[in-house]
Enzyme design. Structure first.
Site, mmCIF file in Angstrom:
data_model
loop_
_atom_site.group_PDB
_atom_site.id
_atom_site.type_symbol
_atom_site.label_atom_id
_atom_site.label_comp_id
_atom_site.label_asym_id
_atom_site.label_seq_id
_atom_site.Cartn_x
_atom_site.Cartn_y
_atom_site.Cartn_z
ATOM 1 N N ASP A 293 0.521 5.366 0.580
ATOM 2 C CA ASP A 293 -0.317 6.467 1.037
ATOM 3 C C ASP A 293 0.372 7.798 0.737
ATOM 4 O O ASP A 293 1.601 7.909 0.792
ATOM 5 C CB ASP A 293 -0.585 6.359 2.540
ATOM 6 C CG ASP A 293 -1.357 5.097 2.899
ATOM 7 O OD1 ASP A 293 -2.021 4.544 2.003
ATOM 8 O OD2 ASP A 293 -1.288 4.672 4.069
ATOM 9 N N ASP B 69 0.846 -1.201 0.000
ATOM 10 C CA ASP B 69 0.000 0.000 0.000
ATOM 11 C C ASP B 69 0.875 1.242 0.000
ATOM 12 O O ASP B 69 1.905 1.294 0.683
ATOM 13 C CB ASP B 69 -0.910 0.012 1.236
ATOM 14 C CG ASP B 69 -1.824 -1.207 1.277
ATOM 15 O OD1 ASP B 69 -2.439 -1.510 0.250
ATOM 16 O OD2 ASP B 69 -1.903 -1.848 2.343
ATOM 17 N N ASP C 210 1.296 8.224 14.756
ATOM 18 C CA ASP C 210 1.479 7.415 15.960
ATOM 19 C C ASP C 210 2.940 7.129 16.290
ATOM 20 O O ASP C 210 3.437 7.528 17.339
ATOM 21 C CB ASP C 210 0.658 6.119 15.866
ATOM 22 C CG ASP C 210 0.858 5.363 14.553
ATOM 23 O OD1 ASP C 210 1.754 5.737 13.757
ATOM 24 O OD2 ASP C 210 0.122 4.378 14.324
#
EC number: 2.7.7.19
Length: 443
Positions: A62, A60, A139
């Site tokens: 992003d 993936d 995070d």
């Protein structure tokens, strides 16, 4: 809301890192270049940058940008906006989706677009900001790295580049505050450490055992998805050991944790780890793993404990098996929303186990024809890692699957005749009357 965190921009130029456009999805590059041509700042961000830096192959990609979701949609006809708690743009290229997020601020501007629960949990996060604010809001430091398309550099605002090089998972900001914002971050810390072979930094790990009960506040459906990520991504053994080590197993699988603790021989834990090892091997070989089989494995210790308890109370064995399966399933649903399409076959795998000791011809062929036979047999084979008492059953059913039906039938008939002959020297037994078949054809 966590206090202001100081950022320090470190630019790692192209000749000092190994991130190459050759390893980035062409569709992600299209999105980056289109946003830049539209006058916006846009960077590859998060896990893809982290994985590329350690030589991985991300699935993936992003993108983070200063364009709002509406501005992203105006640039791409193949774009849809999703999310309420966290507004995102998805740019769709066939089966690949490039997720585009607007830089978020870490403060509340009073608009109502940032909302927290009284316990500190973040409910809504749509206040837009700068790239520096966006980095602080993420995070882990390893997930706050940005790859800039204009000069092919990696931008680091919170020390993530060094942490990746040192293979450390470190939370940005005060760990307790961040876990209270989103308790699932505790599971993410364990999962990412297992996936990447990173250590969880000491201050990041310290509050986890005490805050583990906060997972009860997380949506059960979200915890189910997080379980699939923990155990079906090819790092199930390391994930399970991480959950144990950081005191999270009891919050996620409470009855399994209790059963493992009370199983002095360690046989149930051996079986569970052997099953997870097999799961990792199947994932590595691109073979499917059913969530029903996974949860049959994860909850088997709980089922065995519940079954033993019911039998000790004098409940008939068949009834005890059904009640134990239902009890474990219902109790687990309080923590994890296990869909019925998985919980029902999970129970079937358990309830078929006693039938492997039966050798009557009809029952043998009925079990072989059962739609859950193969999964139940694989589970029986797995039980050998806990005890060799099932070795004879495993050998019989392995051979039974390979034999033609008529040969198997002849073998079972011969076996029955042999057993009947062995009984001739015993005291005469009362001949059992055959029951008449009912109208439905049952025995």
């Amino acid at each position: 809301m966590q206090p202001n965190i100081q950022t320090h921009l470190q630019i790692i130029p192209r000749d000092q890192h190994n991130v190459s456009r050759r390893d980035i999805s062409p569709n992600a590059l299209r999105v980056l270049y289109r946003l830049r041509e539209g006058g916006f700042t846009a960077c590859l961000v998060g896990g893809a940058v982290r994985d590329l830096l350690i030589g991985g192959h991300p699935k993936d990609f992003d993108v983070a940008t200063d364009a709002t979701p509406e501005e992203v949609r105006a640039l791409f006809r193949n774009c849809r906006l999703i999310g309420r708690r966290f507004r995102l743009a998805h740019v769709v290229y066939g089966r690949e989706i490039i997720e585009v997020a607007t830089f978020r601020s870490n403060s509340d501007d009073g608009s109502g677009d940032r909302e927290t629960h009284e316990g500190g949990r973040l409910l809504r996060d749509n206040v837009y900001g700068t790239i520096e604010e966006d980095a602080v809001r993420r995070d882990f430091t390893a997930n706050a790295l940005y790859y800039a398309i204009e000069d092919f550099s990696v931008r680091d605002y919170v020390g993530g580049y060094e942490d990746v090089r040192n293979r450390l998972m470190r939370l940005i900001g005060d760990p307790e505050t961040r876990y209270r914002e989103d308790p699932v971050r505790m599971l993410r810390a364990v999962r990412l450490a297992a996936k990447l072979d990173f250590e969880i930094e000491a201050a990041t790990a310290a509050p986890i055992p005490q805050l583990a009960p906060l997972l009860r506040e997380a949506a059960p459906a979200r915890l189910f998805e997080e379980c699939l990520k923990l155990f079906l991504s090819g790092h199930a053994v390391a994930s399970f050991q991480g959950l144990e080590r950081h005191g999270l197993l009891g919050a996620l699988l409470p009855e399994t944790a209790a059963a493992l603790k009370s199983n002095r021989s360690g046989a149930l834990r051996r079986m569970l780890l052997e099953g997870l090892k097999g799961t990792d091997a199947r994932v590595a070989n691109d073979e499917p793993v059913s969530p029903a089989f996974l949860f049959a494995l994860l909850l088997w210790p709980a089922y065995c404990r519940a079954l033993a308890s019911l039998q000790a109370q004098g409940v008939h064995i068949a009834e005890a098996q059904r009640r134990a399966a239902d009890r474990v399933t219902v109790h687990q649903l309080e923590a994890i929303a296990l869909p019925r399409r998985f919980s029902l076959p999970m129970q079937e795998i358990w309830l078929l186990q006693p039938r492997f000791s039966q050798r009557q011809r009809k029952r043998v062929f009925r079990l072989l024809a059962h739609p859950r036979f193969r999964a139940a047999f694989d589970f029986l084979t797995l039980r050998l890692s806990a005890s060799d008492e099932h070795a004879e059953d495993v050998a019989f059913w392995r051979e039974a699957q390979e034999k033609p039906g008529d040969a198997l039938s002849a073998q079972l008939d011969a076996q029955r005749q042999s057993e009947d002959g062995a009984d001739e020297g015993d005291a005469p037994r009362k001949r059992r009357r055959r029951r008449r078949k009912t109208a439905s054809g049952g025995e």
